[in-house]
Design a protein around this motif. Structure first.
Motif, PDB file in Angstrom:
ATOM      1  N   VAL A  37       2.185   6.796  -0.425  1.00  0.00           N
ATOM      2  CA  VAL A  37       2.661   7.214   0.971  1.00  0.00           C
ATOM      3  C   VAL A  37       2.487   5.948   1.938  1.00  0.00           C
ATOM      4  O   VAL A  37       1.501   5.348   1.878  1.00  0.00           O
ATOM      5  N   LEU A  38       3.434   5.737   2.936  1.00  0.00           N
ATOM      6  CA  LEU A  38       3.248   4.712   3.884  1.00  0.00           C
ATOM      7  C   LEU A  38       2.359   5.189   4.989  1.00  0.00           C
ATOM      8  O   LEU A  38       2.561   6.282   5.246  1.00  0.00           O
ATOM      9  N   ALA A  39       1.102   4.845   5.170  1.00  0.00           N
ATOM     10  CA  ALA A  39       0.300   5.338   5.863  1.00  0.00           C
ATOM     11  C   ALA A  39      -0.118   4.435   7.222  1.00  0.00           C
ATOM     12  O   ALA A  39      -0.037   3.086   6.880  1.00  0.00           O
ATOM     13  N   TRP A  40      -0.517   4.991   8.402  1.00  0.00           N
ATOM     14  CA  TRP A  40      -0.864   4.204   9.675  1.00  0.00           C
ATOM     15  C   TRP A  40      -2.291   4.301   9.752  1.00  0.00           C
ATOM     16  O   TRP A  40      -2.719   5.639   9.817  1.00  0.00           O
ATOM     17  N   HIS A  41      -3.087   3.324  10.315  1.00  0.00           N
ATOM     18  CA  HIS A  41      -4.707   3.585  10.645  1.00  0.00           C
ATOM     19  C   HIS A  41      -4.574   3.006  11.885  1.00  0.00           C
ATOM     20  O   HIS A  41      -4.237   1.916  12.189  1.00  0.00           O
ATOM     21  N   VAL A  55      11.294   5.911   1.707  1.00  0.00           N
ATOM     22  CA  VAL A  55      11.523   4.649   2.468  1.00  0.00           C
ATOM     23  C   VAL A  55      12.803   3.941   1.988  1.00  0.00           C
ATOM     24  O   VAL A  55      12.659   3.297   0.743  1.00  0.00           O
ATOM     25  N   ALA A  56      13.992   4.363   2.371  1.00  0.00           N
ATOM     26  CA  ALA A  56      15.299   3.966   1.310  1.00  0.00           C
ATOM     27  C   ALA A  56      15.544   2.586   0.989  1.00  0.00           C
ATOM     28  O   ALA A  56      15.803   2.167   0.022  1.00  0.00           O
ATOM     29  N   VAL A  57      14.918   1.432   2.074  1.00  0.00           N
ATOM     30  CA  VAL A  57      15.301   0.140   1.775  1.00  0.00           C
ATOM     31  C   VAL A  57      14.318  -0.446   0.508  1.00  0.00           C
ATOM     32  O   VAL A  57      14.252  -1.353   0.219  1.00  0.00           O
ATOM     33  N   ALA A  58      13.036   0.438   0.605  1.00  0.00           N
ATOM     34  CA  ALA A  58      12.195   0.278  -0.507  1.00  0.00           C
ATOM     35  C   ALA A  58      12.592   0.494  -2.007  1.00  0.00           C
ATOM     36  O   ALA A  58      11.651   0.051  -2.857  1.00  0.00           O
ATOM     37  N   ASN A  69       8.356  -4.934   4.825  1.00  0.00           N
ATOM     38  CA  ASN A  69       8.971  -5.030   6.068  1.00  0.00           C
ATOM     39  C   ASN A  69       8.846  -3.575   6.799  1.00  0.00           C
ATOM     40  O   ASN A  69       8.605  -3.465   8.151  1.00  0.00           O
ATOM     41  N   ALA A  70       9.100  -2.228   6.195  1.00  0.00           N
ATOM     42  CA  ALA A  70       8.657  -1.292   6.674  1.00  0.00           C
ATOM     43  C   ALA A  70       7.557  -1.006   7.233  1.00  0.00           C
ATOM     44  O   ALA A  70       7.316  -0.495   8.313  1.00  0.00           O
ATOM     45  N   ALA A  71       6.400  -1.439   6.474  1.00  0.00           N
ATOM     46  CA  ALA A  71       4.903  -1.249   7.063  1.00  0.00           C
ATOM     47  C   ALA A  71       4.835  -2.412   8.216  1.00  0.00           C
ATOM     48  O   ALA A  71       4.055  -1.705   9.122  1.00  0.00           O
ATOM     49  N   THR A  72       5.346  -3.370   8.201  1.00  0.00           N
ATOM     50  CA  THR A  72       5.286  -4.132   9.414  1.00  0.00           C
ATOM     51  C   THR A  72       5.775  -3.364  10.832  1.00  0.00           C
ATOM     52  O   THR A  72       5.671  -3.719  11.763  1.00  0.00           O
TER      53      THR A  72
END
Length: 86
Positions: A37-41, A55-58, A69-72
Motif C-alpha cells: 500500500v502506498l501510505a502517507w505519514h 498505481v497504474a504507472v507503477a 514518482n507517485a510517492a513523491t
C-alpha cells in the motif's frame, strides 16, 4: 518543523526504512510503499493512499521508479490542498 518528506519504495532497503521510520517517529512526514500500500505519514500517523497494484504507472510495483514518482507526488498534492482521499 520537519520540512523534509522522506520517500521509500523498496521493501528490501533496510537503510531507507530505518531513515523513514525514525523521521516519522520524530513527527516528520513520509510517503512509502508499505505492505503493498502506498501510505502517507502526516507527522502523527500512517494513512493509506492507494494499493500499489492500483498505481497504474507503477505496473503493480514492478516499475519502482514510477512508484517513487507517485510517492513523491502525494506530499506535493497534499501541500497544494488536495484531500487525502482524492
Amino acid at each position: 518543523l520537519h520540512p523534509v518528506c522522506w520517500v521509500a519504495t523498496d521493501p528490501h532497503d533496510r537503510d531507507a526504512w530505518a531513515l523513514v521510520d525514525a523521521h516519522a517517529a520524530a513527527g516528520g512526514r513520509a510517503c512509502a510503499a508499505r505492505g503493498g500500500v502506498l501510505a502517507w505519514h502526516d507527522g502523527r500517523a500512517w494513512h493509506d493512499v492507494a494499493p500499489v497494484a492500483e498505481v497504474a504507472v507503477a505496473a503493480g510495483g514492478a516499475a519502482r521508479h514510477n512508484l517513487a514518482n507517485a510517492a513523491t507526488a502525494v506530499p506535493l498534492a497534499l501541500a497544494l490542498g488536495a484531500p487525502l482521499d482524492a
